[in-house]
Design a protein around this motif. Sequence first.
Motif, PDB file in Angstrom:
ATOM      1  N   SER A  86      68.005  46.775  40.281  1.00 21.57           N
ATOM      2  CA  SER A  86      67.846  46.184  38.950  1.00 21.57           C
ATOM      3  C   SER A  86      69.062  45.325  38.611  1.00 21.57           C
ATOM      4  O   SER A  86      70.179  45.606  39.032  1.00 21.57           O
ATOM      5  N   LEU A  87      68.781  44.281  37.849  1.00 21.73           N
ATOM      6  CA  LEU A  87      69.822  43.385  37.347  1.00 21.73           C
ATOM      7  C   LEU A  87      69.633  43.301  35.846  1.00 21.73           C
ATOM      8  O   LEU A  87      68.525  43.060  35.373  1.00 21.73           O
ATOM      9  N   ASP A  88      70.710  43.560  35.094  1.00 19.84           N
ATOM     10  CA  ASP A  88      70.579  43.446  33.649  1.00 19.84           C
ATOM     11  C   ASP A  88      71.602  42.475  33.085  1.00 19.84           C
ATOM     12  O   ASP A  88      72.531  42.056  33.773  1.00 19.84           O
ATOM     13  N   ALA A  89      71.366  42.095  31.832  1.00 22.40           N
ATOM     14  CA  ALA A  89      72.254  41.189  31.113  1.00 22.40           C
ATOM     15  C   ALA A  89      72.175  41.537  29.641  1.00 22.40           C
ATOM     16  O   ALA A  89      71.139  41.998  29.156  1.00 22.40           O
ATOM     17  N   LEU A 165      65.842  43.062  34.788  1.00 24.34           N
ATOM     18  CA  LEU A 165      64.997  42.455  35.814  1.00 24.34           C
ATOM     19  C   LEU A 165      64.951  43.390  37.012  1.00 24.34           C
ATOM     20  O   LEU A 165      65.993  43.654  37.625  1.00 24.34           O
ATOM     21  N   PRO A 166      63.766  43.910  37.345  1.00 22.02           N
ATOM     22  CA  PRO A 166      63.680  44.715  38.571  1.00 22.02           C
ATOM     23  C   PRO A 166      63.936  43.817  39.778  1.00 22.02           C
ATOM     24  O   PRO A 166      63.494  42.678  39.828  1.00 22.02           O
ATOM     25  N   ALA A 168      63.499  44.015  43.826  1.00 16.54           N
ATOM     26  CA  ALA A 168      62.863  44.796  44.890  1.00 16.54           C
ATOM     27  C   ALA A 168      63.741  44.831  46.130  1.00 16.54           C
ATOM     28  O   ALA A 168      63.734  43.917  46.944  1.00 16.54           O
ATOM     29  N   GLY A 169      64.552  45.901  46.240  1.00 18.05           N
ATOM     30  CA  GLY A 169      65.379  46.089  47.425  1.00 18.05           C
ATOM     31  C   GLY A 169      66.316  44.936  47.689  1.00 18.05           C
ATOM     32  O   GLY A 169      66.482  44.521  48.814  1.00 18.05           O
ATOM     33  N   GLY A 170      66.909  44.398  46.641  1.00 20.27           N
ATOM     34  CA  GLY A 170      67.739  43.200  46.784  1.00 20.27           C
ATOM     35  C   GLY A 170      66.812  42.009  46.726  1.00 20.27           C
ATOM     36  O   GLY A 170      65.603  42.109  46.807  1.00 20.27           O
ATOM     37  N   ALA A 171      67.399  40.867  46.532  1.00 19.84           N
ATOM     38  CA  ALA A 171      66.564  39.668  46.393  1.00 19.84           C
ATOM     39  C   ALA A 171      66.345  38.992  47.713  1.00 19.84           C
ATOM     40  O   ALA A 171      67.043  39.193  48.653  1.00 19.84           O
TER      41      ALA A 171
END
Length: 171
Positions: A86-89, A165-166, A168-171
Amino acid sequence: MTSCVTCTEATNLRYGPDPDPSVICLSTSSIAPIDAQSVVGIIDIEIDGQAATIDTIAVLPGTSRRGVGTALLNHAMQLLPSTVTSLDAWTRGDAGANAWYQKFGFRENFRYLHVYLASGDSLDGFAVPKPLSKPVTAFMHAGSEHEEHMRAAYHRVHVCRQYLLPVAGGA
């Protein structure tokens, strides 16, 4: 054309025999497109296990809406370790910033209020231990369900949003 290289490579390309001023400088946590005169954008992502947070993303005034932020985010996503899920802001009330994150699939996950006590705001409700005086200024958090009350009592109230933002196993 902007290219992506390490900071050492960027220094060599920028100041070597055939300088190329339009490179992207990569370090452990930041990416900065560089034009002939200055850094025009930066993204700083902190990684903690499976979670990553955009701590900073900014572009030089006058360079917005030219794809710099998009290029930074897209490239940074490619560099995330495969363990990141996950990536957040976090944002405030800037409609443009909120729309920008939503455009890339970030969804609001959480919100709360930043509340500032300033000159002229009521001190009602503040309990201060002796021998301290009442606060002159203060920074506080409040639940978003209290927004109407906070806006009635304080001049500076900001809605803070976490976008998620999910990945999936890295982008």
